[in-house]
Design an enzyme around this catalytic site. Structure first.
Site, PDB file in Angstrom:
ATOM      1  N   HIS A   1     -14.666 -46.846  -5.646  1.00 27.49           N
ATOM      2  CA  HIS A   1     -15.755 -47.225  -4.745  1.00 27.49           C
ATOM      3  C   HIS A   1     -17.077 -47.109  -5.490  1.00 27.49           C
ATOM      4  CE1 HIS A   1     -15.857 -42.856  -4.741  1.00 27.49           C
ATOM      5  NE2 HIS A   1     -17.078 -42.911  -4.248  1.00 27.49           N
TER       6      HIS A   1
ATOM      7  N   ASP B   1     -21.034 -45.647  -4.329  1.00 27.53           N
ATOM      8  CA  ASP B   1     -21.547 -44.859  -3.211  1.00 27.53           C
ATOM      9  C   ASP B   1     -22.345 -45.727  -2.247  1.00 27.53           C
ATOM     10  OD1 ASP B   1     -20.391 -42.498  -4.193  1.00 27.53           O
ATOM     11  OD2 ASP B   1     -22.019 -42.309  -5.648  1.00 27.53           O
TER      12      ASP B   1
ATOM     13  N   HIS C   1     -16.465 -45.938  -9.306  1.00 27.14           N
ATOM     14  CA  HIS C   1     -15.940 -44.661  -9.793  1.00 27.14           C
ATOM     15  C   HIS C   1     -14.859 -44.163  -8.851  1.00 27.14           C
ATOM     16  CE1 HIS C   1     -19.243 -43.525  -7.093  1.00 27.14           C
ATOM     17  NE2 HIS C   1     -18.565 -42.411  -6.845  1.00 27.14           N
TER      18      HIS C   1
ATOM     19  N   ARG D   1     -23.980 -33.076  -6.162  1.00 31.69           N
ATOM     20  CA  ARG D   1     -24.373 -34.481  -6.379  1.00 31.69           C
ATOM     21  C   ARG D   1     -25.690 -34.802  -5.697  1.00 31.69           C
ATOM     22  NH1 ARG D   1     -21.120 -39.377  -3.745  1.00 31.69           N
ATOM     23  NH2 ARG D   1     -22.979 -39.553  -2.448  1.00 31.69           N
TER      24      ARG D   1
HETATM   25  C1  SIN Z   1     -17.977 -38.968  -5.803  1.00 33.65           C
HETATM   26  O1  SIN Z   1     -17.365 -39.992  -5.524  1.00 33.65           O
HETATM   27  O2  SIN Z   1     -19.183 -38.885  -5.651  1.00 33.65           O
HETATM   28  C2  SIN Z   1     -17.245 -37.750  -6.344  1.00 33.65           C
HETATM   29  C3  SIN Z   1     -16.619 -38.009  -7.668  1.00 33.65           C
HETATM   30  C4  SIN Z   1     -15.943 -36.794  -8.218  1.00 33.65           C
HETATM   31  O3  SIN Z   1     -15.976 -35.742  -7.589  1.00 33.65           O
HETATM   32  O4  SIN Z   1     -15.349 -36.874  -9.296  1.00 33.65           O
END
Ligand code: SIN
Length: 286
Positions: free
Chosen positions: A110, A112, A261, A277
């Site tokens: 996906h 974000d 990602h 994050r």
């Molecule tokens: C995310 O999608 O923001 C998390 C990615 C991760 O924890 O590796």
């Protein structure tokens, strides 16, 4: 390789140019505008930055990300740090029996906010605690995926928009969770985004599909679904993917406008993964 500049920061692009390591960033000393611009340019040129051995408090994390643009506050706010709501906590860490962050966040390819009217421009994930193995993050290069599309497929998607549907895809991705309530559905209506987006910083076109893309505006649902599946399978081939194996004090800043990602699993019974994050606000796509 970028030579060490006077500011003591070394920028080291990965082989092939997808991603760039940043060594020597010292947020406690302050970062000049010229240095910031050099790092921002590397971000646009290489799509994601891997900051190595970065010492960073939550306040510094927020302040550094904010230099790249306005910050987004994640909703629901349950997993945001109370004293720094711009920081979203991910992982299985607990304090006094209570989870500190969202478990199993980000599994499935996906970008974000792809299922929101305004997708997020970028994100910066900081490794506070990592498991001895597993818990890697995969990143896929959507510039390269677009460039490698056969011409006929490029023509087929030119000017088209995908339908991104939390409502249709919730049970597909989260079969273990209760179905969305009517109130949830009203809060997360379908959105439409161009299947190809031109990045405002690099000027380059990138493919834009993710796990919430359901079908294609103006096409029969079945035809649209088949097209989305074809694009998705193309975009996530190994040749476009980098696997980040986290080291302590790594931070990765990725650009949602030209990448996908995907988080991967680890032994949650035996080990802990705790990540912070920050998320950059985007602009409406259409
Ligand atoms: C995310 O999608 O923001 C998390 C990615 C991760 O924890 O590796």
């Amino acid at each position: 390789m970028d030579a060490m500049a006077k500011d003591g920061i070394r920028l080291q692009p990965r082989p092939g140019g997808f991603g760039c390591e940043v060594w020597g960033l010292d947020l406690a000393r302050g970062v000049s505008e010229a240095t910031f611009r050099r790092i921002e340019r590397a971000w646009f040129d290489h799509s994601f930055l891997i900051y190595r051995d970065l010492q960073m408090t939550p306040a510094q994390h927020v302040a550094w990300t904010r230099r790249f643009g306005p910050l987004h506050i994640m909703v629901p706010t349950d997993w945001n740090l109370p004293e720094h709501p711009e920081i979203f906590v991910v992982g299985n860490a607990e304090r006094e029996g209570k989870p500190l962050g969202l478990r199993r966040a980000g599994m499935g390819w996906h970008s974000d906010g792809e299922d929101k009217r305004i997708p997020n421009a970028g994100s910066m994930l900081y490794a506070k605690e990592i498991p001895p193995s597993g818990g890697d993050t995969l990143f896929a290069d959507m510039y390269a995926a677009y460039e490698a599309l056969p011409e006929a497929l490029r023509q087929r998607i030119a000017g088209r928009r995908g339908r991104f549907s939390r409502i249709d895809m919730h049970q597909v991705h989260y079969p273990h969770l209760p179905p969305l309530s009517e109130a949830d559905k009203r809060a997360r209506p379908d959105v439409f985004h161009p299947l190809v987006r031109r990045h405002p910083g690099s000027g380059r076109p990138a493919l834009f599909v993710g796990r919430w893309t359901r079908d294609v505006e103006g096409m029969e649902p079945e035809e649209g679904r088949a097209l989305v599946e074809e694009l998705f399978a193309h975009a996530t081939q190994d040749r476009f993917v980098y696997r980040h194996v986290w080291r302590p004090r790594d931070a990765v800043q990725w650009d949602n406008r030209c990448m996908l990602h995907c988080a991967t699993g680890f032994d949650e019974q035996r080990s802990t993964r705790l990540m912070h994050r920050t998320t950059l606000e985007g602009v409406p796509t259409s």
